[in-house]
Design a protein around this motif. Structure first.
Motif, PDB file in Angstrom:
ATOM      1  N   ARG A   1       2.814   6.105  -6.243  1.00 49.31           N
ATOM      2  CA  ARG A   1       2.913   5.447  -7.704  1.00 49.31           C
ATOM      3  C   ARG A   1       1.213   6.396  -7.267  1.00 49.31           C
ATOM      4  NH1 ARG A   1       3.670   1.802 -10.774  1.00 49.31           N
ATOM      5  NH2 ARG A   1       4.394  -0.192 -10.219  1.00 49.31           N
ATOM      6  N   HIS A   2       0.595   6.648  -6.052  1.00 54.69           N
ATOM      7  CA  HIS A   2      -0.459   8.038  -6.626  1.00 54.69           C
ATOM      8  C   HIS A   2       0.259   9.590  -7.156  1.00 54.69           C
ATOM      9  CE1 HIS A   2      -3.613   5.989  -6.322  1.00 54.69           C
ATOM     10  NE2 HIS A   2      -4.084   5.246  -5.074  1.00 54.69           N
ATOM     11  N   HIS A   3       1.175   9.556  -6.732  1.00 55.50           N
ATOM     12  CA  HIS A   3       2.139  10.707  -6.704  1.00 55.50           C
ATOM     13  C   HIS A   3       2.858  11.058  -7.379  1.00 55.50           C
ATOM     14  CE1 HIS A   3       0.424  10.853  -1.836  1.00 55.50           C
ATOM     15  NE2 HIS A   3       1.237  12.328  -2.729  1.00 55.50           N
ATOM     16  N   GLY A   4       2.445   9.768  -9.032  1.00 51.98           N
ATOM     17  CA  GLY A   4       3.712   9.840  -9.559  1.00 51.98           C
ATOM     18  C   GLY A   4       4.774   9.319  -9.280  1.00 51.98           C
ATOM     19  N   ILE A   5       5.166   8.676  -8.497  1.00 54.82           N
ATOM     20  CA  ILE A   5       6.283   8.407  -8.732  1.00 54.82           C
ATOM     21  C   ILE A   5       6.438   7.071  -8.685  1.00 54.82           C
ATOM     22  CG2 ILE A   5       8.695   8.095  -6.538  1.00 54.82           C
ATOM     23  CD1 ILE A   5       7.348  10.899  -5.423  1.00 54.82           C
ATOM     24  N   LEU A   6       7.368   6.428  -9.429  1.00 60.80           N
ATOM     25  CA  LEU A   6       7.775   4.887  -9.281  1.00 60.80           C
ATOM     26  C   LEU A   6       9.297   4.257  -8.825  1.00 60.80           C
ATOM     27  CD1 LEU A   6       6.203   4.704 -12.706  1.00 60.80           C
ATOM     28  CD2 LEU A   6       4.901   4.222 -11.240  1.00 60.80           C
ATOM     29  N   PRO A   7       8.934   3.049  -8.505  1.00 55.62           N
ATOM     30  CA  PRO A   7      10.168   2.263  -8.246  1.00 55.62           C
ATOM     31  C   PRO A   7      11.367   1.886  -9.335  1.00 55.62           C
ATOM     32  CG  PRO A   7       8.263   1.059  -7.306  1.00 55.62           C
ATOM     33  CD  PRO A   7       7.677   2.139  -8.878  1.00 55.62           C
ATOM     34  N   LEU A   8      12.315   2.521  -8.744  1.00 54.15           N
ATOM     35  CA  LEU A   8      13.414   2.466  -9.210  1.00 54.15           C
ATOM     36  C   LEU A   8      14.109   0.909  -9.994  1.00 54.15           C
ATOM     37  CD1 LEU A   8      16.257   4.767  -7.534  1.00 54.15           C
ATOM     38  CD2 LEU A   8      15.621   5.079 -10.275  1.00 54.15           C
ATOM     39  N   TRP A   9      14.064  -0.002  -8.640  1.00 51.40           N
ATOM     40  CA  TRP A   9      13.872  -1.224  -8.512  1.00 51.40           C
ATOM     41  C   TRP A   9      12.853  -1.723  -7.216  1.00 51.40           C
ATOM     42  CZ3 TRP A   9      17.968  -4.961  -6.095  1.00 51.40           C
ATOM     43  CH2 TRP A   9      18.088  -5.938  -6.526  1.00 51.40           C
ATOM     44  N   GLY A  10      11.759  -2.797  -7.452  1.00 46.48           N
ATOM     45  CA  GLY A  10      11.232  -3.443  -7.598  1.00 46.48           C
ATOM     46  C   GLY A  10       9.505  -3.577  -7.362  1.00 46.48           C
ATOM     47  N   PRO A  11       8.664  -4.000  -7.178  1.00 49.34           N
ATOM     48  CA  PRO A  11       8.717  -4.539  -5.699  1.00 49.34           C
ATOM     49  C   PRO A  11       9.204  -6.483  -5.202  1.00 49.34           C
ATOM     50  CG  PRO A  11       6.415  -4.918  -6.369  1.00 49.34           C
ATOM     51  CD  PRO A  11       7.407  -4.079  -7.269  1.00 49.34           C
ATOM     52  N   GLY A  12      10.830  -6.388  -5.158  1.00 47.94           N
ATOM     53  CA  GLY A  12      10.163  -8.122  -5.264  1.00 47.94           C
ATOM     54  C   GLY A  12      11.054  -8.150  -3.564  1.00 47.94           C
TER      55      GLY A  12
ATOM     56  N   SER B   1      11.133  -2.419  -2.959  1.00 46.97           N
ATOM     57  CA  SER B   1      11.155  -1.077  -3.451  1.00 46.97           C
ATOM     58  C   SER B   1      11.544  -0.003  -3.345  1.00 46.97           C
ATOM     59  CB  SER B   1       9.758  -0.925  -3.789  1.00 46.97           C
ATOM     60  OG  SER B   1       9.366  -0.511  -4.802  1.00 46.97           O
ATOM     61  N   TYR B   2      12.749   0.553  -3.957  1.00 50.53           N
ATOM     62  CA  TYR B   2      13.716   1.507  -3.940  1.00 50.53           C
ATOM     63  C   TYR B   2      13.101   2.330  -4.551  1.00 50.53           C
ATOM     64  CZ  TYR B   2      16.678  -2.022  -2.874  1.00 50.53           C
ATOM     65  OH  TYR B   2      17.660  -3.440  -1.767  1.00 50.53           O
ATOM     66  N   PHE B   3      13.598   4.025  -4.164  1.00 53.00           N
ATOM     67  CA  PHE B   3      12.884   4.962  -4.518  1.00 53.00           C
ATOM     68  C   PHE B   3      14.399   6.047  -4.531  1.00 53.00           C
ATOM     69  CE2 PHE B   3       9.423   2.943  -3.548  1.00 53.00           C
ATOM     70  CZ  PHE B   3       8.012   2.947  -4.945  1.00 53.00           C
ATOM     71  N   ALA B   4      13.949   6.949  -5.220  1.00 52.20           N
ATOM     72  CA  ALA B   4      14.437   8.333  -5.478  1.00 52.20           C
ATOM     73  C   ALA B   4      14.067   8.793  -4.562  1.00 52.20           C
ATOM     74  CB  ALA B   4      15.943   8.047  -6.515  1.00 52.20           C
TER      75      ALA B   4
ATOM     76  N   CYS C   1      16.201   5.246  -1.069  1.00 58.65           N
ATOM     77  CA  CYS C   1      15.141   4.783  -0.013  1.00 58.65           C
ATOM     78  C   CYS C   1      14.413   4.094  -0.442  1.00 58.65           C
ATOM     79  CB  CYS C   1      13.824   6.123   0.459  1.00 58.65           C
ATOM     80  SG  CYS C   1      13.418   6.746  -1.093  1.00 58.65           S
ATOM     81  N   GLU C   2      14.317   3.016   0.495  1.00 61.08           N
ATOM     82  CA  GLU C   2      13.538   1.625   0.482  1.00 61.08           C
ATOM     83  C   GLU C   2      12.621   1.496   1.634  1.00 61.08           C
ATOM     84  OE1 GLU C   2      14.523  -2.799   0.647  1.00 61.08           O
ATOM     85  OE2 GLU C   2      15.933  -1.976   1.722  1.00 61.08           O
ATOM     86  N   TYR C   3      11.343   1.099   1.234  1.00 60.72           N
ATOM     87  CA  TYR C   3      10.289   0.060   1.685  1.00 60.72           C
ATOM     88  C   TYR C   3      10.606  -1.089   1.881  1.00 60.72           C
ATOM     89  CZ  TYR C   3       6.840   4.481   1.186  1.00 60.72           C
ATOM     90  OH  TYR C   3       5.840   5.048   1.190  1.00 60.72           O
ATOM     91  N   THR C   4      10.568  -1.950   2.819  1.00 64.11           N
ATOM     92  CA  THR C   4      11.139  -2.771   3.677  1.00 64.11           C
ATOM     93  C   THR C   4       9.569  -3.723   4.546  1.00 64.11           C
ATOM     94  OG1 THR C   4      12.341  -4.992   3.938  1.00 64.11           O
ATOM     95  CG2 THR C   4      12.535  -3.174   5.263  1.00 64.11           C
TER      96      THR C   4
ATOM     97  N   ARG D   1       0.800  -0.988  -0.034  1.00 64.57           N
ATOM     98  CA  ARG D   1       0.145  -0.661   0.178  1.00 64.57           C
ATOM     99  C   ARG D   1       0.336   0.978  -0.250  1.00 64.57           C
ATOM    100  NH1 ARG D   1      -3.808   1.046   4.452  1.00 64.57           N
ATOM    101  NH2 ARG D   1      -2.428  -0.740   5.630  1.00 64.57           N
ATOM    102  N   GLY D   2       2.423   1.247   0.641  1.00 61.02           N
ATOM    103  CA  GLY D   2       2.904   2.390   0.241  1.00 61.02           C
ATOM    104  C   GLY D   2       3.435   2.490  -1.127  1.00 61.02           C
ATOM    105  N   ILE D   3       3.723   1.513  -1.695  1.00 60.85           N
ATOM    106  CA  ILE D   3       4.381   1.166  -2.712  1.00 60.85           C
ATOM    107  C   ILE D   3       3.265   2.426  -3.545  1.00 60.85           C
ATOM    108  CG2 ILE D   3       5.180   0.532  -4.688  1.00 60.85           C
ATOM    109  CD1 ILE D   3       6.079  -1.618  -3.544  1.00 60.85           C
TER     110      ILE D   3
END
Length: 309
Positions: A217-228, A238-241, A248-251, A211-213
């Protein structure tokens, strides 16, 4: 044989130096899910849903870098003993032991690791009410991955001096170190220069993680890598810039170590082990470039200290 200087209880917080302090504060508070607890002209302190006063400090700087890593220690008496052991080893302190003049308060000291990173040991910090785990926002910081020019020297310092333990290796490219039952609080990545690779934030469950990812996405920000899902640590990723380009990463779901049963392993660096789910694919050049960051001299630049041997 020298004893470790203290018993680290947990990774408490991270300070990042950033050239986009205002935009990054907005990102972490309005999109990422942290909350601002204090703010000045040049710095902001943000908390998660746990009881730590803050888990992230953003400090304005001309270039990105690591300000410091902060570990929780049980008592001020242990801080004083750590200072005596540091002095006996000839390892410089740049602050303390004593009361900390910072937003979170406390009693602590700061030392410098072999590559100029500032490591803070702190006790008696201010607590804040636990906000619970209903929303899909981070509890706090769960681990930091650091790029190093000498992975063996870095691991040796953090184990011998700070008492951390190696949980696993990813060949001879990455080492995962723990200070409590979490599989890793610090990981080192062999690289061309010292820098921050990424900061990971704990989500309570896989549902919160996804849900965090979705919120990003609703803010127009896609993961650099992930989810995995990683092999070493068994955690989701799931990594973001952020606006400064720091990663920064959600884990969630980090492996828990039973000290009496755990055996350190060496994982092969193959796609199917870096992502057990097979959903993320291998990291792209863009991801690797973000994680490489820029050379960070740390305390050597800020305090003109001699290199720690």
């Amino acid at each position: 044989m020298n004893q470790p200087i203290a018993r680290l209880r947990r990774l408490r917080s991270v300070e990042l130096r950033t050239h986009a302090r205002s935009a990054s504060t907005d990102f972490y508070s309005e999109v990422w899910g942290l909350r601002v607890v204090d703010q000045g002209d040049d710095a902001a302190w943000l908390r998660g849903t746990g009881d730590q006063h803050h888990v992230l400090q953003l400090t304005a700087a001309e270039r990105n870098g690591l300000g410091r890593i902060s570990f929780a220690i049980s008592t001020p008496a242990e801080i004083d003993e750590a200072a005596r052991r540091l002095d006996a080893r000839g390892i410089p302190m740049i602050q303390g032991p004593g009361a900390v003049d910072d937003a979170g308060g406390g009693y602590g000291l700061r030392l410098v690791d072999p590559e100029g990173r500032i490591v803070e040991l702190i006790a008696d910090t201010l607590a804040v009410p636990d906000l619970g785990r209903g929303d899909a926002v981070p509890v706090g910081v769960t681990h930091v991955v650091l790029n190093t020019v000498d992975i063996d020297a870095a691991v040796s310092f953090y184990c011998d001096v700070l008492g951390m333990r190696v949980s696993d290796w990813s060949e001879h490219q990455m080492a995962f170190l723990r200070c409590n039952s979490d599989h890793h609080s610090i990981a080192f990545n062999q690289a061309q220069w010292a820098s921050v690779n990424h900061i990971a934030y704990e989500m309570p469950t896989v549902d919160h993680f996804m849900r965090g990812i979705g919120r990003l996405r609703h803010h127009g920000i896609l993961p650099l890598w992930g989810p995995g899902k990683h092999g070493p640590g068994d955690n989701t990723f799931s990594y973001f810039a952020d606006p400064a380009g720091l990663v920064c990463e959600y884990t969630s779901g980090i492996a828990q170590v039973d000290e009496d049963r755990w055996l350190c392993r060496v994982w092969r660096r193959v796609p199917e082990l870096s992502d057990l789910w097979g959903t993320a694919g291998p990291p792209s050049k863009q991801v690797r470039d973000h994680m490489a960051g820029i050379p960070d001299p740390g305390a050597f630049e800020l305090h003109d200290l001699e290199r720690v041997s």
